[in-house]
Design an enzyme around this catalytic site. Structure first.
Site, PDB file in Angstrom:
ATOM      1  N   LYS A 119      -2.868   6.255   1.258  1.00 36.03           N
ATOM      2  CA  LYS A 119      -3.889   5.241   0.992  1.00 36.03           C
ATOM      3  C   LYS A 119      -4.012   4.223   2.127  1.00 36.03           C
ATOM      4  O   LYS A 119      -5.106   3.741   2.426  1.00 36.03           O
ATOM      5  CB  LYS A 119      -3.582   4.516  -0.325  1.00 36.03           C
ATOM      6  CG  LYS A 119      -3.417   5.447  -1.526  1.00 36.03           C
ATOM      7  CD  LYS A 119      -4.589   6.391  -1.709  1.00 36.03           C
ATOM      8  CE  LYS A 119      -4.376   7.327  -2.885  1.00 36.03           C
ATOM      9  NZ  LYS A 119      -5.390   8.380  -3.000  1.00 36.03           N
ATOM     10  N   GLU A 203      -3.283  -5.632  -1.886  1.00 35.11           N
ATOM     11  CA  GLU A 203      -4.686  -6.012  -1.735  1.00 35.11           C
ATOM     12  C   GLU A 203      -5.011  -7.212  -2.615  1.00 35.11           C
ATOM     13  O   GLU A 203      -4.321  -7.481  -3.605  1.00 35.11           O
ATOM     14  CB  GLU A 203      -5.604  -4.854  -2.137  1.00 35.11           C
ATOM     15  CG  GLU A 203      -5.511  -3.648  -1.248  1.00 35.11           C
ATOM     16  CD  GLU A 203      -6.438  -2.535  -1.710  1.00 35.11           C
ATOM     17  OE1 GLU A 203      -6.763  -1.680  -0.868  1.00 35.11           O
ATOM     18  OE2 GLU A 203      -6.831  -2.511  -2.894  1.00 35.11           O
ATOM     19  N   HIS A 238      -4.391   0.573 -16.195  1.00 41.27           N
ATOM     20  CA  HIS A 238      -4.983   1.063 -14.944  1.00 41.27           C
ATOM     21  C   HIS A 238      -5.407   2.525 -15.029  1.00 41.27           C
ATOM     22  O   HIS A 238      -5.636   3.156 -13.995  1.00 41.27           O
ATOM     23  CB  HIS A 238      -4.012   0.881 -13.764  1.00 41.27           C
ATOM     24  CG  HIS A 238      -3.526  -0.525 -13.615  1.00 41.27           C
ATOM     25  ND1 HIS A 238      -4.376  -1.582 -13.386  1.00 41.27           N
ATOM     26  CD2 HIS A 238      -2.274  -1.054 -13.693  1.00 41.27           C
ATOM     27  CE1 HIS A 238      -3.668  -2.698 -13.308  1.00 41.27           C
ATOM     28  NE2 HIS A 238      -2.400  -2.404 -13.494  1.00 41.27           N
ATOM     29  N   ARG A 295     -10.427  15.960  -4.870  1.00 36.23           N
ATOM     30  CA  ARG A 295     -10.347  16.977  -5.927  1.00 36.23           C
ATOM     31  C   ARG A 295     -11.467  16.734  -6.916  1.00 36.23           C
ATOM     32  O   ARG A 295     -12.224  15.777  -6.798  1.00 36.23           O
ATOM     33  CB  ARG A 295      -9.003  16.872  -6.659  1.00 36.23           C
ATOM     34  CG  ARG A 295      -8.741  15.463  -7.199  1.00 36.23           C
ATOM     35  CD  ARG A 295      -7.520  15.395  -8.078  1.00 36.23           C
ATOM     36  NE  ARG A 295      -7.074  14.039  -8.327  1.00 36.23           N
ATOM     37  CZ  ARG A 295      -7.605  13.195  -9.196  1.00 36.23           C
ATOM     38  NH1 ARG A 295      -8.648  13.574  -9.918  1.00 36.23           N
ATOM     39  NH2 ARG A 295      -7.122  11.989  -9.376  1.00 36.23           N
TER      40      ARG A 295
END
Length: 667
Positions: A119, A203, A238, A295
């Protein structure tokens, strides 16, 4: 229709394996299923043309074993492998192993997976491609103190995310500096367990953000298109709960902008096949790149419903070297679609996964507007080895309101007994004012807890009457069976009329409902039954309309319920709610399974951290043990202020459901 491959191996299980097999069959492609020992009787095994055992229940020794899956493909002559989602679907080593074995991998190249799998590196790559990013730190320095400094620079609240993560695992929201170290440690543990990589990125956490993703598709001829967007904002822990397409309130101009940015992101890594570019969007419409999933997504059916396309067919054709069937100008949106994920989990217990046998399973009938993607069947086992998703319900309508109404009806007609599920919870979300008004953001569930998590209420007399009637009818049927098998079918000892020597003709049942005990008595009259509850006495009658559909006549009121029996447990479905009742043999049987002084494992799993020592005095709610089960961490907390008397398991030990982890003495 041309045939892309002669035989396809589906390297997955559950509903996605079934879904891929169906499309392959329609295209004339023979299918090979692989399965673990836990899935010998799974639907996907029978649905495929052939199946091969690849290992024991643990995913690492079966569905995550590259060597065993490649060997199965070679032995069977499969020309291609479809990985589904999860498991090896985003594993660059698996994609490369397929190529090395001369087998087509139905997905992007290993290089594309590698580029987006990390990421942090992906964000750096996207920054170079002028894709907007959330302010944050995506570097290699993983020192705790340094990451804390970066969090302070970004400004709280911040979001810690696993660098190699996805699916909501390895993710923590931190609202102040005092929480950072503990949250970071927990996030790293979960990331290491789920992905074998403890690195994280930090973040800025956006308040009331929307989660909007764009479906992209590329081929080997340089063509890339976007198939519009999906709103996946409704989440718990989440992880997505409800998804829809198109995103409510999305203007055509914003849709084109996000779509073009998503295509730019895909083009930056020469993407092929199905992929999803995920954005986090503020309420004013500004959006930022989060990650790219290389995917097929769980929620791809909503895109299929609004475009009329089969994305798995597109995947297979692209993997065979064909160009995309359509260009961007040929794609259009028709109507609105919603998807609800049905999980074996208990929303009242913080969505704790549930295991057990599916004693009863019924979905609404499928149609052009209602789609059911299921990977389980009645009688099957939900084990702790895999993700607890049971099925997906997808509804379509000309408008969002029509799709919502169809979803509400479909959820009300979904009946699952034997494990706890989120069906009733999903029904409340769909009916909630905020969701119907499209006031969407990732905090919708938490912000509306009072409406979505109502206080439990005791089973009403209508439900208790149905349970008693079901018992009466079961006893009558049992008596008839005994009588027909006996030498004297007319013997009075076969009667179920409640007759007692020197007593009134009556029968008493005791049902336990989540710790509440209900004593119910039926008086047997010459012409009818009379039910006595804590609230009154009523005439009772009725009978079965079908195997599970029971018509009840209580005090002149007729209504229909659905009843599923699992041993001494009854599940009564009435007015969109499920009531679980356990029948006791007599009035003296203990009505609760709770054992004072102990803290039991809520499900099978592995102890990954023990946070207290014997003798420790703790406050109510203090974390004691962290248990890992079904790919998630579950913290066991003190039920009250008190003293830890004994710690019975150490970190690293496997535990069964119900074992005592801690001996505890309340103050």
């Amino acid at each position: 229709m041309s045939r892309t491959f002669a035989k396809l191996l589906v390297a997955n299980r559950g509903e996605i394996a079934c879904r891929v097999i169906r499309t392959a069959r329609r295209m004339g492609i023979a299918t090979l299923a692989v399965y673990s020992e836990a899935d010998r009787d799974a639907p996907h095994v029978r649905l495929a043309d052939e199946a091969r055992l690849i290992g024991p229940p643990a995913a690492r020794d079966s569905y995550l074993s590259i060597e065993r899956i490649i060997a199965a493909a070679k032995a069977s002559g499969a020309e291609a492998i479809h990985p589904g989602y999860g498991f090896l679907s985003e594993n660059e080593d698996f994609a490369e192993a397929c190529v090395q074995a001369g087998i087509a991998f139905v997905g992007p190249t290993a290089a594309a997976i590698r580029a987006m799998g990390d990421k942090s590196a992906a964000k750096s790559l996207m920054e170079k491609a002028d894709v907007p990013l959330v302010p944050g730190y995506h570097g290699e320095n993983q020192d705790t103190a340094y990451l804390a400094t970066q969090a302070a620079r970004i400004g709280y609240p911040v979001l810690i995310k696993a660098a190699a993560g996805g699916g909501g695992k390895g993710m923590r929201i931190v609202r102040n500096a005092g929480e950072f170290a503990a949250a970071l440690a927990s996030c790293k543990r979960e990331a290491q367990s789920a992905f074998g990589d403890e690195r994280v990125l930090v973040e800025r956490y956006l308040d009331r953000p929307r989660h909007i993703e764009v479906q992209v598709f590329g081929d080997t001829h340089g063509n890339i298109v976007y198939l519009f967007e999906r709103d996946c904002s409704v989440q718990r822990r989440h992880q997505k709960v409800l998804e829809e397409a198109p995103a409510p309130g999305m203007s055509d101009a914003r849709r084109r902008e996000m779509g073009n940015v998503a295509v730019s992101a895909a083009r930056a890594i020469a993407y092929t096949g199905a992929g999803t570019v995920e954005f986090i969007a503020e309420q004013d419409g500004r959006f930022y790149f989060m990650e790219m999933n290389t995917r097929l997504q769980v929620e791809h059916p909503v895109t299929e419903m609004i475009t009329g396309l089969d994305l798995v067919e597109w995947q297979l054709r692209v993997a065979a070297g064909e160009p995309l069937p359509l260009r961007q100008r040929d794609l259009a949106i028709r109507g609105h679609a919603l998807e609800a994920r049905i999980y074996a989990e208990d929303p009242a217990r913080d969505f704790l996964p549930s295991t057990g046998r599916l004693a009863h399973l019924a979905f609404p009938p499928a149609s052009e507007a209602v789609r059911i993607d299921a990977g389980v069947e009645e009688g099957g086992l939900v084990t702790p080895h895999y993700d607890p998703m049971l099925a997906k319900i997808i509804t379509w309508g000309e408008t969002r309101g029509a799709a919502l109404d169809r979803m509400a009806t479909a959820l009300a007609a979904t009946r699952i007994a034997g494990v706890a599920t989120n069906v009733a919870f999903l029904g409340r979300v769909v009916a909630s004012r905020a969701f119907r008004a499209a006031e969407l953001d990732t905090g919708l569930i938490e912000r509306n807890r009072a409406e979505l998590f109502p206080s439990p209420v005791s089973a009403p007399d209508e439900v208790l009457a149905a349970a008693v009637l079901a018992e009466l009818l079961a006893e009558a049927e049992s008596a008839r069976s005994r009588a027909s098998a006996s030498g004297d079918p007319h013997s009075p000892w076969h009667a179920c009329d409640g007759w007692r020597l020197n007593e009134d003709s009556h029968h008493t049942w005791v049902f336990d409902e989540g710790g509440r005990s209900h004593a119910l008595t039926v008086d047997f009259r010459a012409q009818d039954w009379r039910l006595r509850t804590a609230h009154g006495e009523y005439p009772l009658d009725g009978g079965y309309l079908s195997a599970h559909e029971l018509r009840v006549l209580l005090d002149g009121h007729a209504y229909t319920v659905h009843v599923a029996r699992d041993g001494r447990n009854l599940s009564v479905f009435h007015a969109g709610s499920l009531w679980r009742l356990a029948r006791h043999h007599d009035l003296h049987e203990v009505a609760s399974d709770a054992r004072a002084g102990s803290l039991a494992a809520p499900m099978p799993g592995k102890v990954i951290a023990v946070l207290v020592e014997p003798g420790a005095k703790v406050a109510k709610g203090a974390p004691l043990v962290i248990l890992e089960a079904m790919k998630m961490e579950h913290t066991i907390v003190a039920p009250a202020a008190g003293t830890v008397k004994e710690v019975r398991y150490a970190a690293g030990e496997q535990v069964s459901e119900g074992v005592d982890l801690i001996a505890f003495e309340a103050a």
